[in-house]
Design a protein around this motif. Structure first.
Motif, PDB file in Angstrom:
ATOM      1  N   ASN A  13     -14.777  12.672  -1.511  1.00  0.00           N
ATOM      2  CA  ASN A  13     -15.594  12.422  -0.331  1.00  0.00           C
ATOM      3  C   ASN A  13     -16.483  13.638  -0.062  1.00  0.00           C
ATOM      4  OD1 ASN A  13     -16.602  12.075   2.269  1.00  0.00           O
ATOM      5  ND2 ASN A  13     -14.803  10.941   2.941  1.00  0.00           N
TER       6      ASN A  13
ATOM      7  N   ARG B 112     -12.349   7.006   8.687  1.00  0.00           N
ATOM      8  CA  ARG B 112     -12.302   8.407   8.271  1.00  0.00           C
ATOM      9  C   ARG B 112     -13.037   8.674   6.968  1.00  0.00           C
ATOM     10  NH1 ARG B 112      -6.776  11.602   8.027  1.00  0.00           N
ATOM     11  NH2 ARG B 112      -7.355  12.712   6.149  1.00  0.00           N
ATOM     12  N   GLU B 113     -13.042   7.729   6.062  1.00  0.00           N
ATOM     13  CA  GLU B 113     -13.716   7.989   4.786  1.00  0.00           C
ATOM     14  C   GLU B 113     -15.174   7.535   4.810  1.00  0.00           C
ATOM     15  OE1 GLU B 113     -12.433   9.596   2.124  1.00  0.00           O
ATOM     16  OE2 GLU B 113     -10.585   9.922   3.245  1.00  0.00           O
TER      17      GLU B 113
ATOM     18  N   ALA C  55     -15.818  10.560  -6.939  1.00  0.00           N
ATOM     19  CA  ALA C  55     -14.475  10.208  -6.487  1.00  0.00           C
ATOM     20  C   ALA C  55     -13.954  11.127  -5.387  1.00  0.00           C
ATOM     21  CB  ALA C  55     -13.505  10.207  -7.660  1.00  0.00           C
TER      22      ALA C  55
ATOM     23  N   ARG D  13      -2.526  12.443   1.337  1.00  0.00           N
ATOM     24  CA  ARG D  13      -1.469  11.480   1.024  1.00  0.00           C
ATOM     25  C   ARG D  13      -0.086  12.040   1.395  1.00  0.00           C
ATOM     26  NH1 ARG D  13      -1.180   8.342  -4.245  1.00  0.00           N
ATOM     27  NH2 ARG D  13      -2.803   9.794  -4.868  1.00  0.00           N
TER      28      ARG D  13
ATOM     29  N   PRO E 194     -18.084   8.791   8.393  1.00  0.00           N
ATOM     30  CA  PRO E 194     -18.797  10.071   8.462  1.00  0.00           C
ATOM     31  C   PRO E 194     -19.967  10.167   7.484  1.00  0.00           C
ATOM     32  CG  PRO E 194     -16.441  10.436   8.428  1.00  0.00           C
ATOM     33  CD  PRO E 194     -16.650   8.987   8.134  1.00  0.00           C
TER      34      PRO E 194
ATOM     35  N   HIS F 127      -8.266   3.084   8.566  1.00  0.00           N
ATOM     36  CA  HIS F 127      -8.412   4.491   8.221  1.00  0.00           C
ATOM     37  C   HIS F 127      -9.573   4.675   7.241  1.00  0.00           C
ATOM     38  CE1 HIS F 127      -7.020   8.585   7.042  1.00  0.00           C
ATOM     39  NE2 HIS F 127      -7.662   8.250   5.941  1.00  0.00           N
TER      40      HIS F 127
ATOM     41  N   ARG G  49     -15.268  -4.450   9.117  1.00  0.00           N
ATOM     42  CA  ARG G  49     -13.845  -4.807   9.028  1.00  0.00           C
ATOM     43  C   ARG G  49     -13.696  -6.267   8.607  1.00  0.00           C
ATOM     44  NH1 ARG G  49      -9.362  -5.221   8.336  1.00  0.00           N
ATOM     45  NH2 ARG G  49      -7.505  -4.473   9.423  1.00  0.00           N
TER      46      ARG G  49
ATOM     47  N   THR H 205     -12.412   3.963  -2.601  1.00  0.00           N
ATOM     48  CA  THR H 205     -11.406   3.243  -3.380  1.00  0.00           C
ATOM     49  C   THR H 205     -10.206   4.138  -3.673  1.00  0.00           C
ATOM     50  OG1 THR H 205     -13.244   2.090  -4.395  1.00  0.00           O
ATOM     51  CG2 THR H 205     -11.101   1.845  -5.428  1.00  0.00           C
ATOM     52  N   LEU H 206     -10.496   5.387  -4.035  1.00  0.00           N
ATOM     53  CA  LEU H 206      -9.408   6.314  -4.347  1.00  0.00           C
ATOM     54  C   LEU H 206      -8.497   6.502  -3.133  1.00  0.00           C
ATOM     55  CD1 LEU H 206      -8.358   8.104  -6.656  1.00  0.00           C
ATOM     56  CD2 LEU H 206      -9.555  10.015  -5.591  1.00  0.00           C
TER      57      LEU H 206
ATOM     58  N   ARG I 206       0.836  -1.206   0.000  1.00  0.00           N
ATOM     59  CA  ARG I 206       0.000   0.000   0.000  1.00  0.00           C
ATOM     60  C   ARG I 206       0.864   1.245   0.000  1.00  0.00           C
ATOM     61  NH1 ARG I 206      -3.289  -2.421   4.008  1.00  0.00           N
ATOM     62  NH2 ARG I 206      -2.208  -1.213   5.587  1.00  0.00           N
TER      63      ARG I 206
ATOM     64  N   ASP J 236     -16.528   5.264  -5.004  1.00  0.00           N
ATOM     65  CA  ASP J 236     -15.262   5.610  -5.651  1.00  0.00           C
ATOM     66  C   ASP J 236     -14.293   6.346  -4.733  1.00  0.00           C
ATOM     67  OD1 ASP J 236     -16.226   4.441  -7.857  1.00  0.00           O
ATOM     68  OD2 ASP J 236     -16.635   6.272  -8.986  1.00  0.00           O
ATOM     69  N   TYR J 237     -14.812   7.261  -3.901  1.00  0.00           N
ATOM     70  CA  TYR J 237     -13.864   8.035  -3.103  1.00  0.00           C
ATOM     71  C   TYR J 237     -13.175   7.168  -2.062  1.00  0.00           C
ATOM     72  CZ  TYR J 237     -17.766   8.610   0.235  1.00  0.00           C
ATOM     73  OH  TYR J 237     -18.796   8.405   1.106  1.00  0.00           O
TER      74      TYR J 237
ATOM     75  N   THR K 158      -5.935   3.833  -2.815  1.00  0.00           N
ATOM     76  CA  THR K 158      -4.780   3.934  -3.702  1.00  0.00           C
ATOM     77  C   THR K 158      -3.743   4.912  -3.156  1.00  0.00           C
ATOM     78  OG1 THR K 158      -5.569   5.775  -5.059  1.00  0.00           O
ATOM     79  CG2 THR K 158      -6.289   3.567  -5.698  1.00  0.00           C
ATOM     80  N   LYS K 159      -4.169   5.768  -2.219  1.00  0.00           N
ATOM     81  CA  LYS K 159      -3.216   6.731  -1.664  1.00  0.00           C
ATOM     82  C   LYS K 159      -2.287   6.077  -0.658  1.00  0.00           C
ATOM     83  CE  LYS K 159      -6.198  10.758  -2.245  1.00  0.00           C
ATOM     84  NZ  LYS K 159      -7.049  11.755  -1.551  1.00  0.00           N
ATOM     85  N   GLY K 160      -2.624   4.860  -0.237  1.00  0.00           N
ATOM     86  CA  GLY K 160      -1.737   4.160   0.682  1.00  0.00           C
ATOM     87  C   GLY K 160      -2.346   3.919   2.055  1.00  0.00           C
ATOM     88  N   TYR K 161      -3.624   4.251   2.204  1.00  0.00           N
ATOM     89  CA  TYR K 161      -4.255   4.078   3.504  1.00  0.00           C
ATOM     90  C   TYR K 161      -4.723   2.640   3.716  1.00  0.00           C
ATOM     91  CZ  TYR K 161      -4.364   9.126   3.965  1.00  0.00           C
ATOM     92  OH  TYR K 161      -4.010  10.436   4.078  1.00  0.00           O
ATOM     93  N   GLY K 162      -4.707   2.220   4.962  1.00  0.00           N
ATOM     94  CA  GLY K 162      -5.156   0.882   5.317  1.00  0.00           C
ATOM     95  C   GLY K 162      -6.644   0.842   5.616  1.00  0.00           C
ATOM     96  N   GLU K 163      -7.102  -0.366   5.857  1.00  0.00           N
ATOM     97  CA  GLU K 163      -8.526  -0.626   6.046  1.00  0.00           C
ATOM     98  C   GLU K 163      -9.138   0.215   7.186  1.00  0.00           C
ATOM     99  OE1 GLU K 163     -10.030  -2.479   3.948  1.00  0.00           O
ATOM    100  OE2 GLU K 163     -11.963  -2.927   4.886  1.00  0.00           O
TER     101      GLU K 163
END
Ligand SMILES: Nc1ncnc2c1ncn2[C@@H]1O[C@H](COP(=O)(O)OP(=O)(O)OP(=O)(O)O)[C@@H](O)[C@H]1O
Ligand SMILES: [Mg+2]
Lengths: 292, 336
Positions: free
Chosen positions: A102, B251-252, A100, A114, B255, B247, B124, B236-237, A83, B233-234, B240-245
């Motif tokens: 939030n 956070r996404e 895409a 990021r 809310p 987070h 989770r 999933t995006l 990741r 989509d947001y 791709t930034k490198g965040y884990g499950e």
């Protein structure tokens, strides 16, 4: 030749049935190159991008292959490391800018997150960088936009923001998955030009997923054609438009109005061609089965 | 601006609602059989005695007249006098309200925590046996009503493993230094944690009984919306930034996924408050609900009216708070 992204014999299959969605796909994108990835709907174009970025749906799995990003095979990394590696070196420009971002987070945070969380930048530096990039993608009044919520902005603006966000960390690789399909026709051209300009300026390796050969001819140097998860052609754009090697590619090209006679667009790819390429897919499938 | 308008509009509807509730209750409790006056007097009372008392409480007048007199009093803060307890209704109700508020809020907190943990864990671990287990537990918790949970808990923690208090709000012979009826809050503020422990030990079972069905509903709905949100989509995006499950979920997805649950909590919380009537009775918890049952048994019309009005007010207040929280959390409404 050694590309920045090298996919070797990648097979992705449904977990429950084992049916392959990608059939031993190989693909290489040289550093700084723009490669088009075309094929009809359902061919598996997005699946390739998802496999690289590590966002495959839970219902599918990689069953064989390698995905080299620079000098590491992503598929051999532990999940957390993978990741981080992808987050730091690759980025996605998604298809639909309306979904895409939030809806409950301000733009600023979505562009800088990021940089701060994954790459460990100081917040102030990340914000300065975001402002700079928003200006670079021609967003008027970037400071205000940073404080806005997505619903306050138009689709074109949001796609610009997503492009800025993708370039923010100066990734080596960007995958753009039909980045203009969801936009108004008038906006499509601007966005396309913007992506091409940004790619050129930043020297980014770009995998450009589309089903529009016209777009390919404008922004790409090389091209891969996918049919039913099978890579049927891998060539340069110049060669492709001069003389496509595969009958399916030729049929695709023939079905694109600009390059032949305008009536051709009304003709579907002929059944003979479809039968031929299907036979090829079946042969690949049999070979793969036998090998196991 | 928007907030002010919302509140004003809400106050107007509240007034209308309360008036409606008052009329209905007023009429219904006077039409159902049962004579409060006769119940107060010894069996050998004469008809004259009864008439005197009826006149004293105003029951000799017509129902519309009685309503006007009562309504006039209410507008001036006078809810009348309880027939069975012979004290002003307002004082009685306000004396019991804090106990019920503390119990309800405690139950709500428990429900949100339990339901929240169930939903987050289920998300989770989606697609695994853990999620299936959570679904089963939710189904069970949802289909057993609060008072049955009360009985089960009494058997479990009151009889089999007697770790919690079964009865009352606080151990009777304790000396209480409190000046308000908000015992739990005050015990914490006064740092009398011995009393806090005693109060919690009494409150635990009734609160849990009230909380379990709501926790299940929260768990179910929140997990459902979380799972739907996880496909957007947001989200999933962000991956791709490198965040884990974790987070991504917290956070996404959370809310945005929480909004429908919030509306539901508002509605369900009023049901929960309604549930205190029986559950308080079950645990002899000295709250408003328990008092309501006594009032009905004694045909104590003024007291019933007072309690109903307070419950109605409480329900509207809950809805107002929910609406405001919703607006605060949803940027699309905030800027509308
Ligand atoms: N979540 C999923 N679970 C199972 N199968 C899926 C899933 N998503 C896509 N597929 C299947 O995988 C195949 C490839 O899909 P993919 O999205 O990669 O196509 P595509 O080439 O990007 O098409 P389009 O041009 O429509 O975007 C399709 O047959 C599709 O049905
Ligand atoms: Mg696609």
């Amino acid at each position: 030749m050694s590309g920045y992204l090298r996919i070797r014999n990648l097979s992705v299959a449904l977990r429950d049935s084992g049916a392959r969605l990608l059939r031993s796909v190989s693909l290489e994108v040289a550093a700084g190159e723009v490669r088009g990835l075309v094929g009809e709907s359902g061919a598996g174009k997005s699946m390739i991008g998802k496999a690289v970025l590590g966002i495959l749906p839970r219902s599918v799995e990689v069953v064989e292959g390698e995905i080299w990003l620079g000098d590491v095979d992503l598929l051999r990394l532990p999940p957390a490391e993978r990741r981080k590696r992808v987050g730091a070196n690759a980025a996605l420009i998604p298809q639909d800018p309306l979904t895409a971002l939030n809806p409950s987070r301000r733009i600023g945070g979505q562009v800088t997150d990021r940089l701060v969380d994954i790459l460990g930048w100081k917040r102030a530096k990340a914000e300065a960088r975001a402002l700079e990039l928003l200006a670079e993608v021609h967003i008027p009044d970037p400071a205000r936009v940073m404080r806005s919520y997505p619903h306050e902005l138009s689709g074109g603006m949001r796609q610009r923001i997503l492009i800025a966000s993708a370039f923010a960390a100066e990734p080596r690789l960007i995958i753009a998955d039909e980045p203009t399909t969801a936009l108004d026709v008038t906006v499509q051209k601007q966005i396309l030009r913007l992506i091409a300009a940004m790619q050129a300026r930043h020297g980014t390796t770009l995998l450009f997923v589309t089903h529009d050969l016209g777009v390919v001819s404008k922004v790409c140097q090389s091209l891969s054609v996918l049919y039913a998860g099978l890579m049927v052609e891998d060539t340069t754009v110049a060669d492709f438009f001069r003389a496509p090697a595969h009958p399916y590619s030729a049929a695709l090209l023939a079905a694109t109005p600009k390059y032949t006679d305008p009536w051709a667009s009304l003709m579907p790819v002929s059944e003979a061609v479809i039968d031929a390429v299907r036979a090829e897919v079946d042969a690949a499938e049999t070979e793969w089965r036998d090998a196991r | 601006m928007l907030l002010l308008r919302t509140i004003l509009a809400r106050l107007a509807t509240t007034a209308v609602t309360l008036f409606g509730v008052a009329v209905i209750v007023f009429v219904v409790i006077r039409v159902v059989p049962g004579n409060p006056i006769a119940m107060m007097l010894p069996p050998n009372a004469t008809a004259a005695d009864i008439d005197r008392l009826r006149a004293l409480y105003g029951f000799d007048k017509s129902i519309p007249q009685q309503f006007l007199i009562w309504g006039w009093g209410v507008l001036h803060g006078d809810f009348g006098t309880s027939i069975s307890l012979r004290q002003p209704v307002l004082g009685l109700v306000l004396g019991r309200l804090p106990a019920t508020l503390e119990l309800s809020v405690m139950a709500l907190v428990m429900a949100v925590l339990l339901g929240g943990v169930a939903a987050l864990t289920g998300t989770r671990k989606r697609g695994t046996r853990v999620e299936a287990g959570i679904d089963v537990a939710n189904g069970v918790a949802m289909s057993v009503p609060d008072f049955l949970w009360g009985l089960l808990l009494i058997i479990l923690f009151g009889v089999l493993v007697p770790v919690f208090q079964i009865s009352g709000r606080v151990t009777p012979d304790l000396k209480l230094p409190f000046t308000t009826q908000f015992y739990l809050v005050e015990s914490v503020l006064r740092l009398r944690f011995d009393l806090t422990a005693d109060l919690l030990s009494h409150m635990f079972m009734p609160a849990l009984a009230l909380a379990l069905p709501l926790a299940a509903i929260i768990g179910q709905l929140l997990k459902q919306s979380l799972k739907e949100t996880m496909h957007l989509d947001y989200v999933t995006l962000t991956r791709t930034k490198g965040y884990g499950e974790n987070h991504v979920i917290l956070r996404e997805a959370l809310p945005n996924a929480i909004l429908p649950t919030l509306t539901l909590i508002g509605v369900q919380f009023t049901f929960l408050i309604g549930g205190t009537v029986i559950v308080e009775r079950l645990f002899s918890y000295e709250g408003l609900g328990n008092m309501a049952i006594d009032a009905v048994i004694n045909r104590d019309l003024p007291l019933i009216q007072g309690i109903v009005i307070v419950f109605a007010l409480l329900f509207t207040a809950v809805n107002l708070v929910v609406d405001m929280t919703y607006a605060a959390l949803n940027p699309r409404l905030r800027h509308a």
